[in-house]
Every structure is written in C-alpha cells, then in structure tokens.
Design a protein around this motif. Structure first.
Motif, mmCIF file in Angstrom:
data_model
loop_
_atom_site.group_PDB
_atom_site.id
_atom_site.type_symbol
_atom_site.label_atom_id
_atom_site.label_comp_id
_atom_site.label_asym_id
_atom_site.label_seq_id
_atom_site.Cartn_x
_atom_site.Cartn_y
_atom_site.Cartn_z
ATOM 1 N N LEU A 152 29.566 51.945 -5.509
ATOM 2 C CA LEU A 152 30.979 52.199 -5.797
ATOM 3 C C LEU A 152 31.271 53.693 -5.890
ATOM 4 O O LEU A 152 32.412 54.123 -5.738
ATOM 5 N N TYR A 153 30.255 54.471 -6.170
ATOM 6 C CA TYR A 153 30.415 55.916 -6.335
ATOM 7 C C TYR A 153 29.930 56.692 -5.109
ATOM 8 O O TYR A 153 29.843 57.911 -5.152
ATOM 9 N N GLU A 154 29.618 55.992 -4.036
ATOM 10 C CA GLU A 154 29.061 56.628 -2.848
ATOM 11 C C GLU A 154 29.876 56.262 -1.613
ATOM 12 O O GLU A 154 30.719 55.365 -1.645
ATOM 13 N N GLU A 155 29.598 56.963 -0.530
ATOM 14 C CA GLU A 155 30.199 56.627 0.761
ATOM 15 C C GLU A 155 29.467 55.420 1.346
ATOM 16 O O GLU A 155 28.241 55.362 1.320
ATOM 17 N N ILE A 156 30.232 54.472 1.878
ATOM 18 C CA ILE A 156 29.639 53.300 2.516
ATOM 19 C C ILE A 156 29.502 53.572 4.011
ATOM 20 O O ILE A 156 30.405 54.131 4.638
ATOM 21 N N SER A 157 28.385 53.206 4.583
ATOM 22 C CA SER A 157 28.146 53.420 6.000
ATOM 23 C C SER A 157 29.242 52.764 6.836
ATOM 24 O O SER A 157 29.647 51.617 6.558
ATOM 25 N N PRO A 158 29.742 53.449 7.870
ATOM 26 C CA PRO A 158 30.740 52.828 8.751
ATOM 27 C C PRO A 158 30.192 51.605 9.474
ATOM 28 O O PRO A 158 30.958 50.812 10.020
ATOM 29 N N ARG A 162 34.347 46.208 2.202
ATOM 30 C CA ARG A 162 35.455 45.338 1.785
ATOM 31 C C ARG A 162 35.032 44.456 0.624
ATOM 32 O O ARG A 162 35.807 44.199 -0.303
ATOM 33 N N TRP A 163 33.798 43.989 0.654
ATOM 34 C CA TRP A 163 33.297 43.144 -0.431
ATOM 35 C C TRP A 163 33.265 43.906 -1.751
ATOM 36 O O TRP A 163 33.659 43.388 -2.796
ATOM 37 N N LEU A 164 32.828 45.156 -1.710
ATOM 38 C CA LEU A 164 32.724 45.947 -2.935
ATOM 39 C C LEU A 164 34.092 46.273 -3.520
ATOM 40 O O LEU A 164 34.179 46.670 -4.696
ATOM 41 N N ASP A 165 35.154 46.111 -2.742
ATOM 42 C CA ASP A 165 36.500 46.287 -3.294
ATOM 43 C C ASP A 165 36.730 45.361 -4.484
ATOM 44 O O ASP A 165 37.545 45.649 -5.364
ATOM 45 N N LEU A 166 35.995 44.237 -4.513
ATOM 46 C CA LEU A 166 36.140 43.286 -5.610
ATOM 47 C C LEU A 166 35.639 43.857 -6.934
ATOM 48 O O LEU A 166 35.902 43.292 -7.993
ATOM 49 N N ALA A 167 34.908 44.964 -6.869
ATOM 50 C CA ALA A 167 34.375 45.564 -8.097
ATOM 51 C C ALA A 167 34.972 46.940 -8.373
ATOM 52 O O ALA A 167 34.604 47.579 -9.363
#
Length: 231
Positions: A111-117, A124-129
C-alpha cells in the motif's frame, strides 16, 4: 531431482489417511458442516489449521492477498471471496466468521509502494485496503497498525452483506478479527469494547466483531484513531 510433492501426496495416502479414514468417510456420507468461515491472507506463513487446531471439516477457508473482503454491491466485479461468504452463510450456516491478517504482510506493505504496471489486478485488488493505510512514512509500527486497521475494515465491510448483518444482529453469527504475529506465535484478537487488539493469551474471548448493542456502540472512526501510531 526427486519430486517432493509426489512424495508428500504418497505420505498422506499411506500414513495420514488410514488413521483418519473413518472421519473422511463420515464427511462424505454426512456432508460438511463447518462452524467457521476463515478469511485469511494467502501468505504461506499463515496456516489456519495450525493456529486453530482444527481438523478436516471444521473450517471453511477462503484465502486471498491481504485477507480482504470485496464490497457486497459487486462493484469490484466477480470474485470468489464474495461467493464463498454467501455460500458459507446461506448454505453451510456457519456460526462464526474470522478475518485473519498477520505481521509482515506483503499486501499491507505494498500500500505504501509503487505497484508494477504488470500487475493491474493486484493494484485494483489492493484498493480494498487503501482506507487502512496511514498518512505516514512506512515503519514497522505503522505497518503493524495498517495490518490491524485492515482487519477491522474487513469486519465493517462484512456488515454490508445483508445475510451477514441480519445474522449478526440476531446473534446467530459472530464476527472475529485476528492479527497473527508470526514471530511471537501469538494471535491478537480484536476487542470492540477495548477498541483494539488483545493477545489471545490475555483475552477472555476469541474476538468481538463490530456489532454490539446500540447503547454501547463504538464507531469505526473511534477505533481507527486508537489504532493510529503516534506521529
């Protein structure tokens, strides 16, 4: 190279299964009747059967990255976790739902890092957190609080499921939030009246969910503030 997985499958068939064959036969003849829906993180270090001492047929388990609960309205698209919740409540008639997060959770750290493209579904899944993340630089304490806040957030989201809410309010289902500290071997259970997580070794219960009588109501924002680390 020896095939380790086939060796383990053979050990199960030859050693474990014969000792418990009657139990498995009963689960086939009588069907499964688990009492608990266990929503846990996919992390390999989290082993529900070890934590709970449960045997075959006792836990209905759904696992995903971060132990997250999608919204009931389907706005996150088709998802197996939502289907598992509905099946556990409506078909299996479970009496407990456990949401179990854990220490050193890669999903919460992400949540505190850049997610790989290359991982748009993960992003999108981590948006839930996202709501559990703190407006601070990540630190061991901040990550621990984020992990715990995420568990509480999922309990709140479960209450948006009509079949869950009605059964929680009628006291036929209880909700339990757990945070497993891997390095301590200790599960901390969420106590809504205490407004935080209590080590299971000191708790008088296995956790209380977000619903309590109105006169004792404690809102998520109040709990949320208690779970924030000092600046």
């Amino acid at each position: 190279m020896p095939d380790e997985l086939i060796a383990r499958l053979r050990r199960f068939h030859d050693d474990y299964f014969p000792r418990h064959q009657a139990r498995f036969r009963d689960l086939v003849d009588q069907g499964q009747h688990p009492s608990t829906l266990f929503i846990g993180c996919s992390d390999s270090r989290l082993v529900p059967y070890l934590l709970t001492g449960a045997g075959p047929g006792e836990l209905f388990i759904v696992r995903n990255v971060g132990a997250l609960v999608p919204p009931y309205d389907g706005s996150h698209g088709h998802h197996g976790t939502t289907a598992a919740i509905e099946f556990a409540v409506l078909n299996l008639h479970v009496t407990r739902i456990v949401v179990c997060g854990h220490s050193h959770c890669g999903a919460m750290k992400a949540l505190y890092e850049e997610i790989s493209p290359e991982a748009p579904n993960l992003a999108r899944w981590l948006d839930l957190a996202r709501e559990a993340a703190l407006p601070v630089q990540p630190s061991p304490e901040a990550l621990r609080r984020t992990e715990q806040r995420a568990v509480v957030l999922q309990l709140e989201r479960l209450m948006d499921y009509p079949m869950v809410r009605s059964r929680v309010e009628s006291r036929t289902i209880t909700l339990h939030g757990w945070h497993y500290v891997i390095e301590d071997g200790e599960v901390h259970v969420f106590d809504v009246l205490a407004g935080g997580f209590v080590p299971a070794s000191r708790s008088e219960h296995s956790g209380t969910g977000p619903y309590i009588p109105a006169e004792q109501d404690v809102c998520f924002n109040e709990i949320d503030s208690r779970l924030r680390p000092p600046r």
